[in-house]
Design an enzyme around this catalytic site. Sequence first.
Site, PDB file in Angstrom:
ATOM      1  CG  ASP A 106      -1.669   1.239   1.437  1.00 40.48           C
ATOM      2  OD1 ASP A 106      -2.336   1.652   0.485  1.00 40.48           O
ATOM      3  OD2 ASP A 106      -1.585   1.830   2.529  1.00 40.48           O
ATOM      4  CG  ASP A 118      -1.205   1.988   6.897  1.00 36.80           C
ATOM      5  OD1 ASP A 118      -1.380   1.958   5.670  1.00 36.80           O
ATOM      6  OD2 ASP A 118      -1.514   2.963   7.599  1.00 36.80           O
ATOM      7  CG  ASP A 143      -3.960  -1.338   3.168  1.00 32.58           C
ATOM      8  OD1 ASP A 143      -4.161  -1.123   1.957  1.00 32.58           O
ATOM      9  OD2 ASP A 143      -3.368  -0.545   3.914  1.00 32.58           O
TER      10      ASP A 143
END
Length: 625
Positions: free
Chosen positions: A327, A517, A521
Amino acid sequence: MSNIVEWYEKQSDRLRLIFVIISGVALATSLTFSWTGNADKIALFDPAWIAIVLCGLPIVLGAIVGVVKDHDITADVLVALALIGSLILKEFFAAGEVAFIMQIGSILEDFTSDRAKKGISKLIKLSPKKANLFVDGQIKIIEADQVKLGDILQMRAGEYIPVDGKIIEGSTSIDQSAMTGESIPVEKNPGELVMSGTINQNGSILIEAVKTAGDSSLQRMIKLAEAADAQKAKIVRKANVWAAWLVVISLTTAIVAGCIIGNAHNDFWLGFTRTVTVLVVFCPCAFVLATPTAISAGIGNASKHGLLIQSGEALERIASSNIAVFDKTGTLTKGKPAVVKVQTLSDISEQEFVKIAASGEALSTHPLAKAIMDYNKSGLYEIKNHKTLAGSGIEFEIDGKKYMVGKVEENLVGAENAVVAGAKESASLVGLYCESKLLGIIFIQDALKENARKMVEKLKALKVRTVMLTGDNENSARYVAVQTGLDDFKSNCSPEDKMNYIKNQEVRGNKVAMFGDGVNDSLALRSAFAGIAMGGIGSDVAIESADAVIVHDNLDAVPYLFKISRKTQGRITFNLCLSMVINFAAVALAISGILNAVWGALFHNCGSVLVVISAFLLLFYKDRD
């Protein structure tokens, strides 16, 4: 009866540990009596029977269930046969010792096995429970799941949006980081859509529900996470793959050796004794300990470096992964807006320019305002007539001069090049105006973590392909990808887009390790072959959806995670081979008659000790880099 069974299931782990401790004491007592010439004491009752009952009986029952119900041949079958044979020969210590070691291996295996995760329940808790229904100018608080299509809801500053809706009155900034990963709040005006699970940051707005709570973006993500968790394939460990072959080889060897020796000496009992001895020394005690001890040591080593690996299965997944997917926001970047450049377009100094802008932004709660405040090191001016201009910025006075901080108009003198540069650098631009004249521009962006590029280089050296999936726009994604040297990137990704990318990679035979995080996600973390949460600033949902957590949010730990996982897998293979060599040596000695059942049990105990020492050394492994 059902209450007793329920109590036993809850206390089973604790009881097994107690049983193993009692069994160890009983076996030590039995061996002491035997070696000190007190055989008459164990003639009445051999303490080894305690170990046979407490540790051996569950193994025998498990082997029977495995063969009859599951049609599965495991190492327990071999142990059960050795136990029964030893009892027939009245070699009670050998039977108890084998059962004792196997139970220790089983406890270690369970200790390193996967723990139950609560990521989905965290997602559910994130769902707003109440909604402010706006009817005839009045507010009525209702349950979120009672919201119907077309209902008008009022959202105040700081509130989570309960359902997907369309703004019909008011302008605001929406924090969409939980759902899309965008680090900077998005300005929303009448007619634009807002998603459930996001946060209204500024002022009050009215939205029209376009979906019910059950069909909203957040609920859809919860359902997909549940499905991804259920479909995640289980790892088949090396020990399990080898176990069936070990059983076949050991049984064949024992029976053939017993038949040959029995026929050669015309003594059935001698042949039977040799058969049981071979089974005892072939019992896979070291074999069973090889995997859990190495995994425990590998996980222990990782924890010293700020890496929490959830289980042995998780460690195996990470070691096998060949693509690392990241990410952007909070993972490769710092996760909060920061001033990266100031461009003045007048005679005013940069320090004075920032001080004026910060003085006006002091009363604002917008994240871009906070970034300017953090960048200012020169104190603040006293301001007057502070006004918020909806969708544009703020207006204020200093010493009678009117200033405005807000959007940069592209057609103003000096702004053209700055706007182009801002687009290329994926920066948000904030302008400072005095009496409608543009004094300068502040560039704000989610800054890269300093060690991001070095981390990517190390992963490439480990033959791991690097990819970034982000909900941010293409310019922002491309800038980060170029700066870090990533192999590939995808922008404007929803949580479902990330999940689908991962599934497509796995269809092609790749194994994806996903690093993220945020809440957005969690779906990708659960769908990936291995999911790793950046725990320093990560959400609870991401952390509990993951196979491992990088506690200190340090990207330098990412390559080490791959290294220690692969090192542990290598040590497991070495330990399995070592245990097999020791077993075959013991078999040769047993067939020749050098080892009886008791000495055979003690001999292969030495193999168990060597395997444990080999695993223990993994605790001291260090990365040369």
